[in-house]
Design an enzyme around this catalytic site. Structure first.
Site, PDB file in Angstrom:
ATOM      1  N   CYS A  39       2.970   8.200   2.190  1.00  0.00           N
ATOM      2  CA  CYS A  39       3.409   7.146   3.105  1.00  0.00           C
ATOM      3  C   CYS A  39       3.780   5.919   2.275  1.00  0.00           C
ATOM      4  CB  CYS A  39       2.280   6.846   4.088  1.00  0.00           C
ATOM      5  SG  CYS A  39       2.703   5.575   5.276  1.00  0.00           S
ATOM      6  N   CYS A  46       0.201  -4.177  15.609  1.00  0.00           N
ATOM      7  CA  CYS A  46       0.278  -3.769  14.195  1.00  0.00           C
ATOM      8  C   CYS A  46      -0.258  -4.875  13.305  1.00  0.00           C
ATOM      9  CB  CYS A  46       1.721  -3.454  13.813  1.00  0.00           C
ATOM     10  SG  CYS A  46       1.910  -3.056  12.065  1.00  0.00           S
ATOM     11  N   CYS A  81       5.962  -7.808   7.173  1.00  0.00           N
ATOM     12  CA  CYS A  81       6.988  -7.341   8.109  1.00  0.00           C
ATOM     13  C   CYS A  81       7.344  -8.498   9.034  1.00  0.00           C
ATOM     14  CB  CYS A  81       6.450  -6.161   8.925  1.00  0.00           C
ATOM     15  SG  CYS A  81       7.683  -5.345   9.951  1.00  0.00           S
ATOM     16  N   GLU A 120       0.825  -1.204   0.000  1.00  0.00           N
ATOM     17  CA  GLU A 120       0.000   0.000   0.000  1.00  0.00           C
ATOM     18  C   GLU A 120       0.858   1.253   0.000  1.00  0.00           C
ATOM     19  OE1 GLU A 120      -3.131  -1.955   3.155  1.00  0.00           O
ATOM     20  OE2 GLU A 120      -1.890  -0.268   3.730  1.00  0.00           O
ATOM     21  N   CYS A 173      -2.645   0.495   9.138  1.00  0.00           N
ATOM     22  CA  CYS A 173      -1.618  -0.395   8.598  1.00  0.00           C
ATOM     23  C   CYS A 173      -2.140  -1.717   8.052  1.00  0.00           C
ATOM     24  CB  CYS A 173      -0.656  -0.747   9.731  1.00  0.00           C
ATOM     25  SG  CYS A 173       0.816   0.203   9.713  1.00  0.00           S
ATOM     26  N   CYS A 193       5.074  -6.730  15.743  1.00  0.00           N
ATOM     27  CA  CYS A 193       4.612  -5.836  16.811  1.00  0.00           C
ATOM     28  C   CYS A 193       3.153  -6.217  17.091  1.00  0.00           C
ATOM     29  CB  CYS A 193       4.726  -4.377  16.392  1.00  0.00           C
ATOM     30  SG  CYS A 193       6.441  -3.887  16.077  1.00  0.00           S
TER      31      CYS A 193
HETATM   32  N1  SAH Z   1       8.540  -0.512  10.826  1.00  0.00           N
HETATM   33  C1  SAH Z   1       8.530   0.903  10.975  1.00  0.00           C
HETATM   34  C2  SAH Z   1       7.575   1.650  10.057  1.00  0.00           C
HETATM   35  C3  SAH Z   1       6.195   1.075   9.837  1.00  0.00           C
HETATM   36  S1  SAH Z   1       4.853   1.410  10.894  1.00  0.00           S
HETATM   37  C4  SAH Z   1       8.251   1.284  12.406  1.00  0.00           C
HETATM   38  O1  SAH Z   1       7.951   0.404  13.190  1.00  0.00           O
HETATM   39  O2  SAH Z   1       8.393   2.442  12.758  1.00  0.00           O
HETATM   40  C5  SAH Z   1       4.586   3.126  11.047  1.00  0.00           C
HETATM   41  C6  SAH Z   1       4.023   3.491  12.430  1.00  0.00           C
HETATM   42  O3  SAH Z   1       2.667   3.056  12.610  1.00  0.00           O
HETATM   43  C7  SAH Z   1       4.822   2.856  13.553  1.00  0.00           C
HETATM   44  O4  SAH Z   1       5.026   3.786  14.572  1.00  0.00           O
HETATM   45  C8  SAH Z   1       3.889   1.759  14.006  1.00  0.00           C
HETATM   46  O5  SAH Z   1       4.206   1.326  15.289  1.00  0.00           O
HETATM   47  C9  SAH Z   1       2.542   2.419  13.875  1.00  0.00           C
HETATM   48  N2  SAH Z   1       1.393   1.499  13.856  1.00  0.00           N
HETATM   49  C10 SAH Z   1       1.332   0.249  13.369  1.00  0.00           C
HETATM   50  N3  SAH Z   1       0.109  -0.279  13.544  1.00  0.00           N
HETATM   51  C11 SAH Z   1      -0.633   0.654  14.166  1.00  0.00           C
HETATM   52  C12 SAH Z   1      -1.988   0.693  14.615  1.00  0.00           C
HETATM   53  N4  SAH Z   1      -2.817  -0.335  14.448  1.00  0.00           N
HETATM   54  N5  SAH Z   1      -2.416   1.834  15.200  1.00  0.00           N
HETATM   55  C13 SAH Z   1      -1.575   2.888  15.340  1.00  0.00           C
HETATM   56  N6  SAH Z   1      -0.302   2.910  14.942  1.00  0.00           N
HETATM   57  C14 SAH Z   1       0.175   1.793  14.367  1.00  0.00           C
END
Ligand code: SAH
Length: 369
Positions: free
Chosen positions: A113, A127, A120, A100, A349, A124
């Protein structure tokens, strides 16, 4: 399934080659050295998607190029526009993988973005991308193509100097950019080139979950802004939210931030902090955050948790976010709450991609001919 003809498979994609690689390619092709510069201009400044439009090149040369090379864009598998004008493109690559790219227009800027991997590996726990099974690195070409597709869709060729719709780039889409460093670096060098897409490093922010050993190199070689997905102030909590923390705990991560090349009060590191109800959102957490950030030129970005089906968390209530933000702000840090954008087009995400997979799974597979 469609199979490409042999002549198609043999053609080499010129999109994604850096300046030196393009020059070497043209030398090997037997072309004069200035041809590489002309091609660069057509591909990255004018956005040419085929050789036919390159009117400063002779017809014969254009035809010769087209027999050996292609200017490949990924296909657009879906395109969505939100009522708030956020746009989202789901791109499909020749191997069927998808990522995306999202464009978020604001008053004074437009942020793109960009994704760095399919899926990934970091898992996390809040995420959605981490729940997707297939993972591979994007090539430099596939990363650059995301910017080019956005410029195509926004009718923004040739690359304008002013009044741009794509003013900023954030590597905050799918994937961990510092685990695909070589390709991300190659792509960013193309994106930053002043005679091409021309988006300055000051307008580019790379977001990392904290791949500590790669941070210095990122700052020195690329000089882009850094965003760090901190999300917790204690290692036991962060271990659960961002499992990479077990390898690079908070103290190491913050030490790497303290010495991030090029950061200053004018160029602060952004600390992203997702607000999870009852997990990391107490006033004590906010005070600890302030203590941890002491001495780092920092700003804090509070992100309301973007809910997805089956997620084991809830977003903190507005009041808790406000109290948290006030504490951080009172300590002298800017602490804006990120406004959710494009909720009506599944902006969280990875959501659009999984919706599309579900859609395709519900369609019966065609029988082989
Ligand atoms: N891998 C990188 C970039 C990708 S995610 C990183 O971890 O920074 C971009 C941002 O969105 C990160 O801060 C991530 O933790 C956050 N993010 C992911 N899923 C999310 C969600 N469901 N709600 C809010 N923020 C989220």
């Amino acid at each position: 399934m469609t199979t490409a003809s042999p002549s198609e498979t043999a053609r080499r994609n010129l999109v994604g080659l850096g300046r030196d690689a393009l020059a070497a390619e043209m030398t090997a092709f037997g072309a004069e050295p200035f041809r590489a510069r002309q091609l660069w201009h057509w591909i990255y400044h004018r956005g040419a998607a085929d050789f036919g439009v390159m009117t400063s090149l002779s017809k014969g040369f254009r035809e010769k190029l087209a027999t050996t090379y292609e200017l490949c864009r990924p296909t657009l598998s879906r395109e969505l526009a939100s009522i708030d004008r956020t746009r989202k493109w789901l791109l499909r690559f020749p191997d069927g993988q998808e990522v995306e790219t999202v464009h978020i227009p604001e008053e004074e800027r437009g942020t793109l973005c960009v994704s760095s991997q399919v899926g990934c590996t970091l898992t996390c726990s809040f995420c959605h991308t981490g729940t997707q099974r297939l993972v591979r690195n994007l090539t430099a070409a596939e990363i650059v193509a995301q910017v080019m597709i956005a410029r195509d869709a926004l009718c923004e060729w040739p690359s304008p100097q002013e009044d741009r719709q794509v003013t900023n780039i954030v590597l905050m889409g799918m994937g961990e950019p510092l685990l695909n460093y070589e390709n991300v670096a190659a792509a960013l060098k193309i994106i930053m080139d002043p005679e091409g897409l021309a988006i300055s490093r000051r307008k580019i922010t790379l977001s990392t979950a904290g791949v500590v050993p790669m941070m210095r190199r990122c700052g020195t070689e690329l000089g882009v802004n850094l965003a760090v997905s901190l999300h917790a102030v204690r290692d036991d909590v962060r271990d659960r939210l961002v499992p990479l923390n077990r390898k690079y705990p908070i103290a190491e991560l913050l030490a790497a931030c303290r010495s991030y090349p090029g950061s200053s009060n004018a160029r602060r590191i952004t600390f992203e902090y997702v607000m999870l109800k009852g997990v990391n959102d107490s006033p004590a957490d906010a005070r600890e955050l302030v203590r941890l950030l002491a001495g780092i030129p920092a700003k804090v970005n509070l992100i309301p948790f973007n809910q997805w089906p089956g997620a084991p968390y809830e977003c903190s209530p507005d009041e808790a976010i406000k109290v948290f933000s006030d504490i951080v702000f009172a300590a002298g840090y800017s602490a804006p709450v990120r406004t959710p954008r494009g909720r009506d087009i599944l902006a969280a995400c990875g959501q659009l991609k999984s919706a599309s997979i579900k859609l395709r799974r519900s369609v019966p597979e065609p029988l082989p001919a």
